[in-house]
Design an enzyme around this catalytic site. Structure first.
Site, PDB file in Angstrom:
ATOM      1  N   ASP A 193       4.254   0.619  10.536  1.00 42.10           N
ATOM      2  CA  ASP A 193       3.808  -0.734  10.208  1.00 42.10           C
ATOM      3  C   ASP A 193       3.388  -1.481  11.478  1.00 42.10           C
ATOM      4  O   ASP A 193       3.901  -1.211  12.571  1.00 42.10           O
ATOM      5  CB  ASP A 193       4.939  -1.521   9.544  1.00 42.10           C
ATOM      6  CG  ASP A 193       5.412  -0.899   8.241  1.00 42.10           C
ATOM      7  OD1 ASP A 193       4.581  -0.296   7.547  1.00 42.10           O
ATOM      8  OD2 ASP A 193       6.616  -1.011   7.929  1.00 42.10           O
TER       9      ASP A 193
ATOM     10  N   ASP B 145       0.570   2.357   8.122  1.00 41.72           N
ATOM     11  CA  ASP B 145       1.227   1.977   6.868  1.00 41.72           C
ATOM     12  C   ASP B 145       0.942   0.498   6.610  1.00 41.72           C
ATOM     13  O   ASP B 145      -0.213   0.118   6.519  1.00 41.72           O
ATOM     14  CB  ASP B 145       2.718   2.288   6.950  1.00 41.72           C
ATOM     15  CG  ASP B 145       3.392   2.313   5.587  1.00 41.72           C
ATOM     16  OD1 ASP B 145       2.715   2.072   4.569  1.00 41.72           O
ATOM     17  OD2 ASP B 145       4.606   2.565   5.524  1.00 41.72           O
TER      18      ASP B 145
ATOM     19  N   ASP C  24       4.928  -5.865   6.290  1.00 44.04           N
ATOM     20  CA  ASP C  24       5.833  -5.529   5.189  1.00 44.04           C
ATOM     21  C   ASP C  24       7.079  -6.396   5.292  1.00 44.04           C
ATOM     22  O   ASP C  24       7.666  -6.534   6.374  1.00 44.04           O
ATOM     23  CB  ASP C  24       6.225  -4.056   5.232  1.00 44.04           C
ATOM     24  CG  ASP C  24       5.124  -3.144   4.720  1.00 44.04           C
ATOM     25  OD1 ASP C  24       4.042  -3.645   4.364  1.00 44.04           O
ATOM     26  OD2 ASP C  24       5.346  -1.916   4.688  1.00 44.04           O
TER      27      ASP C  24
ATOM     28  N   ARG D 227      -2.924  -4.569  -1.708  1.00 44.81           N
ATOM     29  CA  ARG D 227      -1.636  -5.219  -1.418  1.00 44.81           C
ATOM     30  C   ARG D 227      -1.838  -6.527  -0.648  1.00 44.81           C
ATOM     31  O   ARG D 227      -1.580  -6.612   0.536  1.00 44.81           O
ATOM     32  CB  ARG D 227      -0.696  -4.299  -0.639  1.00 44.81           C
ATOM     33  CG  ARG D 227      -0.346  -3.027  -1.365  1.00 44.81           C
ATOM     34  CD  ARG D 227       0.693  -2.214  -0.604  1.00 44.81           C
ATOM     35  NE  ARG D 227       1.038  -0.991  -1.306  1.00 44.81           N
ATOM     36  CZ  ARG D 227       1.923  -0.097  -0.885  1.00 44.81           C
ATOM     37  NH1 ARG D 227       2.549  -0.302   0.272  1.00 44.81           N
ATOM     38  NH2 ARG D 227       2.184   0.986  -1.589  1.00 44.81           N
TER      39      ARG D 227
END
Length: 335
Positions: free
Chosen positions: A148, A171, A175, A228
Site C-alpha cells: 500500500d 495494492d 487503505d 474502490r
C-alpha cells in the site's frame, strides 16, 4: 505560500470548507476537518506534531528515524526519498503525534509505503491504549510501493491525509481498516492506480470494524484511477462529498451493512458511480445533489444512514462547481 505552509505545520487555523462564494483559495485548509476534526477517544481533533520540533528529512535514514520517534514532531520532507522494501514489504511505521509534510511541490516518497497502526492482531477487538493516533500526512507524492502507499490499521484514530498525489502502488493507495476511526482524506489526486481506497478489512472482520471506520472523503480528484473510491464494509457513517470522478470503472461501493452518505460529487464517464449490491451483504447508501455525465448506470441507493452533521458542520460546494474547484486545489504544491 510560506505563510500557508507555516499555518499548515502548526495546524492553527479554523477547520471546515465553505461554499464557493465565501471560500478561501481551493485547498487552503490549515487544520483537519471532517471526522479527523472531531473530538473523540481522548483526542481533540487532529493536530499531528504541533508543539514538537520541526525537522527536515533529506535522506531515507533521517526520514525513517524521525517518523518512528515517540515524541511529537513535524517532519518536513525535502526532495525524493526512496523507501526500502527489506523485511517489511516496504511498509514503514509512523508513530503517534506526527506531521509528515512535503516542502514545495516536489517532495516524494517512492518504492515503499507508510503504515499507521500497530501490528495486526485479530484477537484485539477494542481500541488498545497504545493505538497510533494524531497523524497528519500532507503535500507528498507517493508512488511505486510494493504494497500500500498508505495503510491505516489496528484502531488508529485521528488521521488526516490531505493534499497528496498517489499513483502506481501495487495494492491500495489509502487503505483504512481493522477498527481505525476518525479519519479525513481530503484534496488528494489519485491517478495511474487500480485499487484506490479500501475501507474495512474483509467480510469477516465485523468484530473489529463494525461501529468504527468513520471517515470523510472530500474534494479528492479520482483522475482515471480504476476502482474502490471507496469500497466500504461495516462503517457508518462514511461521508463522501465534493469529489471529482473521471474515467473510473466504479466509484463507491457500500457493502456489509455499511452506511454511506454520497453528496455533491461529480461523476464523468464512470461505469458504476455507486453500488450497494456488490459482493457480500448489501450496504446502505443515501445520495443527494450528485451530477452524472456519460455514466452507464445510475447511483444505487438503499436504506437510511446516520447523518455526518451528527458529528460535524460542513458546507459543500455545488456539484456543478466540482470539476473546476477540485482539480485546481487537489494534489501537491497547493497549500
Amino acid at each position: 505560500m510560506a505563510a500557508a505552509l507555516a499555518a499548515a505545520l502548526l495546524g492553527a487555523a479554523p477547520t471546515g470548507s465553505s461554499a464557493a462564494a465565501s471560500a478561501p483559495a481551493p485547498g487552503a485548509l490549515a487544520a483537519a476537518d471532517g471526522f479527523a476534526g472531531v473530538s473523540a477517544l481522548g483526542q481533540n481533533g487532529t493536530t499531528g506534531g504541533a508543539g514538537g520540533r520541526v525537522v527536515t528529512a533529506t535522506t531515507t535514514a533521517q526520514f525513517l528515524d524521525y517518523i518512528s520517534r515517540p515524541e511529537p514532531l513535524v517532519v518536513q520532507v525535502s526532495g525524493t526519498i526512496t523507501l526500502p522494501t527489506g523485511s517489511s514489504d516496504g511498509m514503514h511505521p509512523v508513530a503517534s503525534d506526527k506531521t509528515v509534510i512535503g516542502l514545495g511541490d516536489d517532495a516524494r516518497l517512492t518504492g515503499g509505503g507508510l503504515n499507521i497502526g500497530l501490528p495486526v492482531d485479530d484477537e484485539v477487538t477494542s481500541p488498545p491504549a497504545n493505538a497510533v493516533h494524531n497523524v497528519i500526512i500532507r503535500n507528498l507524492s507517493l508512488d511505486g510501493a510494493t504494497d500500500d502507499l498508505i495503510n491505516v490499521q489496528m484502531f488508529s484514530h485521528h488521521i488526516w491525509i490531505d493534499h497528496n498525489d498517489f499513483s502506481n502502488g501495487d495494492d491500495g493507495a489509502v487503505d483504512i481498516k481493522r477498527g481505525s476511526d476518525f479519519v479525513t482524506v481530503s484534496w488528494n489526486r489519485f491517478h495511474d492506480h487500480d485499487k484506490t481506497l479500501l475501507l474495512g478489512h474483509d467480510d469477516d472482520n465485523a468484530a473489529q470494524d463494525r461501529g468504527r471506520l468513520r471517515v470523510t472523503y472530500h474534494h479528492n480528484y479520482f483522475d482515471a484511477s480504476d476502482q474502490r473510491h471507496p469500497r466500504v464494509r461495516f462503517a457508518e457513517p462514511v461521508h463522501v462529498y465534493n469529489n471529482y470522478y473521471r474515467d473510473n470503472s466504479y466509484g463507491v461501493v457500500s457493502a456489509m451493512d455499511a452506511g454511506v452518505v454520497l453528496e455533491g460529487n461529480y461523476f464523468h464517464s464512470v461505469n458504476n458511480p455507486a453500488r450497494v449490491d456488490f459482493s457480500g451483504g448489501l450496504g446502505r447508501l443515501v445520495e443527494r445533489d450528485n451530477v452524472l455525465v456519460d455514466c452507464n448506470h445510475a447511483i444505487e441507493t438503499r436504506g437510511s444512514v446516520v447523518e455526518p452533521r451528527t458529528y460535524y458542520a460542513y458546507t459543500p460546494h455545488r456539484a456543478s462547481e466540482v470539476p473546476t474547484v477540485v482539480p485546481a486545489g487537489a494534489g501537491v504544491g497547493k497549500l
